[in-house]
Scaffold this motif. Structure first.
Motif: not given
Length: 157
Positions: A47, A50, A60
């Protein structure tokens, strides 16, 4: 560390690997996946990648590829400017970066740019956590864990 959770009539065991850099977390997780011939590998940084890519306006995949290269992850990079892209300040630091690269002076290069490791830490600690809370990435990981049937390893930062 292991946490068992009953899900759909079977017990889910989650193993979290968390240790300093270059201690074999990835190797251990890959070994377990091969041993059990199944499972999903999750990481706290999924996460975060991102969020960092969004913050620095990069793909990414490019970030993950760059950060996965041990020879690059500690070096300041033009991918991660410390100031606004179009600012006079950033242009000045870009010039210092080029001079630093030419004479192999990392301190000049780092004045206006983060390394990929520094960029991850900066976005996590300065951009995301003050708004979304210190446990944000842990909660995101738990959501992923709950959504998978078989997990062989969770890689910490």
């Amino acid at each position: 560390m292991s946490n068992k959770q009953k899900t759909n009539n079977f017990v889910k065991t989650v193993v979290i690997f968390n240790s300093p850099a270059n201690t074999g977390k990835d190797v251990a997780v890959q070994y377990l996946r091969g041993y059990f011939c199944t499972g999903e590998i999750l990481a706290f940084k999924d996460e975060l990648y991102k969020d960092v890519a969004t913050y620095f306006d990069i793909e990414v995949e490019a970030l993950v590829e760059y950060h996965s290269d041990r020879s690059l992850k500690e070096k300041p990079s033009l991918m991660f400017p410390k100031y606004e892209h179009e600012s006079l300040k950033q242009y000045f630091f870009s010039l210092l970066y080029v001079i630093g690269a030419m004479i192999n002076n990392r301190s000049l290069m780092s004045m206006g740019y983060y390394s990929s490791r520094e960029a991850l830490i900066f976005v996590s600690e300065t951009v995301v956590k003050p708004i979304k809370g210190k446990d944000y990435y842990g909660k995101k990981l738990v959501e992923k864990i709950e959504g998978h049937q078989r997990i062989v390893g969770v890689n910490g930062l």
